[in-house]
Design a protein around this motif. Structure first.
Motif, PDB file in Angstrom:
ATOM      1  N   THR A   1       0.942  -1.276   0.071  1.00  0.00           N
ATOM      2  CA  THR A   1      -0.127  -0.110  -0.102  1.00  0.00           C
ATOM      3  C   THR A   1       1.087   1.242   0.003  1.00  0.00           C
ATOM      4  O   THR A   1       1.777   1.344   0.688  1.00  0.00           O
ATOM      5  CB  THR A   1      -0.923  -0.054   1.228  1.00  0.00           C
ATOM      6  OG1 THR A   1      -1.780  -1.115   1.041  1.00  0.00           O
ATOM      7  CG2 THR A   1      -1.731   1.356   1.206  1.00  0.00           C
ATOM      8  N   LEU A   2       0.764   2.064  -0.885  1.00  0.00           N
ATOM      9  CA  LEU A   2       1.404   3.302  -0.984  1.00  0.00           C
ATOM     10  C   LEU A   2       0.735   4.396  -0.647  1.00  0.00           C
ATOM     11  O   LEU A   2      -0.623   4.744  -1.077  1.00  0.00           O
ATOM     12  CB  LEU A   2       2.167   3.596  -2.247  1.00  0.00           C
ATOM     13  CG  LEU A   2       2.977   4.745  -2.644  1.00  0.00           C
ATOM     14  CD1 LEU A   2       3.737   4.377  -3.760  1.00  0.00           C
ATOM     15  CD2 LEU A   2       2.242   6.193  -2.957  1.00  0.00           C
ATOM     16  N   ARG A   3       0.792   5.482   0.314  1.00  0.00           N
ATOM     17  CA  ARG A   3       0.572   6.612   0.620  1.00  0.00           C
ATOM     18  C   ARG A   3       1.346   7.837   0.383  1.00  0.00           C
ATOM     19  O   ARG A   3       2.436   7.948   0.922  1.00  0.00           O
ATOM     20  CB  ARG A   3       0.060   6.661   2.110  1.00  0.00           C
ATOM     21  CG  ARG A   3      -0.623   7.948   2.702  1.00  0.00           C
ATOM     22  CD  ARG A   3      -1.431   7.481   3.842  1.00  0.00           C
ATOM     23  NE  ARG A   3      -0.504   7.293   4.953  1.00  0.00           N
ATOM     24  CZ  ARG A   3       0.009   7.783   6.030  1.00  0.00           C
ATOM     25  NH1 ARG A   3      -0.216   9.265   5.901  1.00  0.00           N
ATOM     26  NH2 ARG A   3       0.636   7.257   7.107  1.00  0.00           N
ATOM     27  N   GLU A   4       0.651   8.753  -0.583  1.00  0.00           N
ATOM     28  CA  GLU A   4       1.438  10.030  -0.508  1.00  0.00           C
ATOM     29  C   GLU A   4       1.224  10.871   0.550  1.00  0.00           C
ATOM     30  O   GLU A   4       0.484  11.108   1.035  1.00  0.00           O
ATOM     31  CB  GLU A   4       0.922  10.660  -1.885  1.00  0.00           C
ATOM     32  CG  GLU A   4       1.500  11.879  -2.411  1.00  0.00           C
ATOM     33  CD  GLU A   4       0.896  12.702  -3.581  1.00  0.00           C
ATOM     34  OE1 GLU A   4       0.888  13.831  -3.654  1.00  0.00           O
ATOM     35  OE2 GLU A   4       0.507  12.080  -4.310  1.00  0.00           O
ATOM     36  N   VAL A   5       2.369  11.459   0.917  1.00  0.00           N
ATOM     37  CA  VAL A   5       2.345  12.411   1.947  1.00  0.00           C
ATOM     38  C   VAL A   5       3.200  13.940   1.584  1.00  0.00           C
ATOM     39  O   VAL A   5       4.002  13.528   0.311  1.00  0.00           O
ATOM     40  CB  VAL A   5       3.179  11.975   3.251  1.00  0.00           C
ATOM     41  CG1 VAL A   5       2.165  10.938   3.849  1.00  0.00           C
ATOM     42  CG2 VAL A   5       4.365  11.819   3.053  1.00  0.00           C
ATOM     43  N   HIS A   6       3.445  14.772   2.312  1.00  0.00           N
ATOM     44  CA  HIS A   6       4.056  16.081   1.625  1.00  0.00           C
ATOM     45  C   HIS A   6       5.242  16.467   2.568  1.00  0.00           C
ATOM     46  O   HIS A   6       5.296  16.304   3.804  1.00  0.00           O
ATOM     47  CB  HIS A   6       3.297  17.212   1.745  1.00  0.00           C
ATOM     48  CG  HIS A   6       2.120  17.129   0.562  1.00  0.00           C
ATOM     49  ND1 HIS A   6       2.599  17.516  -0.479  1.00  0.00           N
ATOM     50  CD2 HIS A   6       0.895  16.467   0.571  1.00  0.00           C
ATOM     51  CE1 HIS A   6       1.255  17.260  -1.241  1.00  0.00           C
ATOM     52  NE2 HIS A   6       0.490  16.804  -0.807  1.00  0.00           N
ATOM     53  N   THR A   7       6.357  16.507   1.964  1.00  0.00           N
ATOM     54  CA  THR A   7       7.600  17.230   2.515  1.00  0.00           C
ATOM     55  C   THR A   7       7.549  18.543   2.938  1.00  0.00           C
ATOM     56  O   THR A   7       7.131  19.437   2.115  1.00  0.00           O
ATOM     57  CB  THR A   7       8.739  16.942   1.705  1.00  0.00           C
ATOM     58  OG1 THR A   7       9.094  15.481   1.140  1.00  0.00           O
ATOM     59  CG2 THR A   7      10.076  17.291   2.143  1.00  0.00           C
ATOM     60  N   PRO A   8       7.819  18.998   4.231  1.00  0.00           N
ATOM     61  CA  PRO A   8       7.901  20.246   4.443  1.00  0.00           C
ATOM     62  C   PRO A   8       8.656  21.283   3.679  1.00  0.00           C
ATOM     63  O   PRO A   8       9.395  20.903   3.022  1.00  0.00           O
ATOM     64  CB  PRO A   8       8.684  20.298   5.991  1.00  0.00           C
ATOM     65  CG  PRO A   8       8.171  18.639   6.680  1.00  0.00           C
ATOM     66  CD  PRO A   8       8.437  18.050   5.332  1.00  0.00           C
ATOM     67  N   PRO A   9       8.130  22.579   3.526  1.00  0.00           N
ATOM     68  CA  PRO A   9       8.603  23.308   2.796  1.00  0.00           C
ATOM     69  C   PRO A   9      10.151  23.819   3.026  1.00  0.00           C
ATOM     70  O   PRO A   9      10.634  23.794   4.260  1.00  0.00           O
ATOM     71  CB  PRO A   9       7.948  24.600   2.759  1.00  0.00           C
ATOM     72  CG  PRO A   9       6.460  24.430   3.364  1.00  0.00           C
ATOM     73  CD  PRO A   9       6.839  23.085   4.072  1.00  0.00           C
ATOM     74  N   GLY A  10      11.211  23.661   2.154  1.00  0.00           N
ATOM     75  CA  GLY A  10      12.622  24.059   2.501  1.00  0.00           C
ATOM     76  C   GLY A  10      13.327  22.730   3.002  1.00  0.00           C
ATOM     77  O   GLY A  10      14.533  22.737   3.256  1.00  0.00           O
ATOM     78  N   VAL A  11      12.589  21.488   2.773  1.00  0.00           N
ATOM     79  CA  VAL A  11      13.299  20.374   3.318  1.00  0.00           C
ATOM     80  C   VAL A  11      13.582  19.378   1.953  1.00  0.00           C
ATOM     81  O   VAL A  11      12.573  19.267   1.083  1.00  0.00           O
ATOM     82  CB  VAL A  11      12.369  19.560   4.234  1.00  0.00           C
ATOM     83  CG1 VAL A  11      13.177  18.130   4.669  1.00  0.00           C
ATOM     84  CG2 VAL A  11      12.358  20.140   5.541  1.00  0.00           C
TER      85      VAL A  11
END
Length: 263
Positions: free
Chosen positions: A156-166
């Motif tokens: 199972t793959l889940r897309e998440v978000h990387t913090p700005p500037g990281v």
């Protein structure tokens, strides 16, 4: 709950090339010293071998300054390896260089063909799912192509978000065991680890978040004593490795190896 997310028999590394001084960096905080980096890299390999791993050491690639950071080139799963398509144009050739080495170890090797991009530094495999962070190097199309490859393998793959500037998702997190994550507070605050046990890096020690669990050992960058103490208090065996030079190129513990059990 599965231990396959942190118990491995093999690791692939690549020795740093002299061209590493031209490596990519988000902010210029100094030029890496090659000799110091080579010493840290040797200590890293020794620490991996101490876990019982077979370590494949690949030679330097002077044409690719960032090629010491092999994790971005592939995703290694129990069912097979997937060659990535890096988001930095200067790194595309690194993935092609890695492919024959993984073919020698795996029965199944698949490829991200594009047009999307995805790098291994944005992928965290846990005991229950694959988390992929959208970032400057990993886009929606790359994530969806990866999803199409891993879903038939039962993941199972889940897309998440990387913090700005990281730079990468795993710049700010790492796996400690199948259900436990080491994370910066800024990343954990997004809710992406809801349902997991989370240990936060100490304030001012956010760079400690990029560690690796390999068999019974957590390898972490040296110089972060408060975070180290949190891990040891939680029952983890910790080995500290110098990382001052890789850090100048936004690199950490996970970036320096591919970790897997061949199939």
């Amino acid at each position: 709950m599965t231990d396959a997310s942190f118990r491995f028999t093999h690791a692939v590394t690549r020795r740093p090339a002299a061209s590493i001084t031209r490596g990519l960096r988000a902010i210029d905080i100094g030029t890496p010293d090659l000799a110091t980096m080579q010493g840290h890299h040797a200590a890293y390999i020794a620490a991996l071998r101490a876990t019982g791993a077979t370590v494949v050491e690949l030679p330097p690639l002077d044409a690719f300054p960032d090629s010491v950071f092999v994790e971005d080139t592939a995703l290694c799963l129990p069912q097979g390896a997937i060659i990535m398509r890096p988001g930095a144009p200067t790194r595309l050739g690194e993935a092609a260089e890695m492919a024959p080495h993984l073919r020698a170890l795996y029965t199944t090797v698949a490829f991200i063909t594009g047009p999307g991009t995805i790098e291994g530094g944005d992928i965290l495999v846990t005991g229950r799912e694959i988390l992929v962070g959208r970032s400057a190097r990993t886009d929606a199309a790359g994530i969806e192509e990866l999803r199409a490859l891993v879903t038939p393998w039962g993941h199972t793959l889940r897309e998440v978000h990387t913090p700005p500037g990281v730079l990468h998702f795993k710049t700010d997190c790492s796996l400690l065991d199948a259900e436990t994550i080491l994370s910066t507070k800024r990343l954990a605050a997004s809710g992406c680890f809801d349902g997991y046990r989370v240990i936060h890096t100490a304030d001012g020690e956010e760079a400690a978040a990029n560690a690796i669990r390999f068999n019974d050992t957590v390898l972490m960058a040296g110089g972060f004593p408060a975070t180290r103490d949190r891990l040891t208090a939680a029952g983890y065996a910790v080995t500290e490795i110098g990382n001052s030079e890789c850090a100048k190129l936004d690199g950490g513990m996970s970036c320096l190896s591919l970790r897997f059990t061949p199939s």
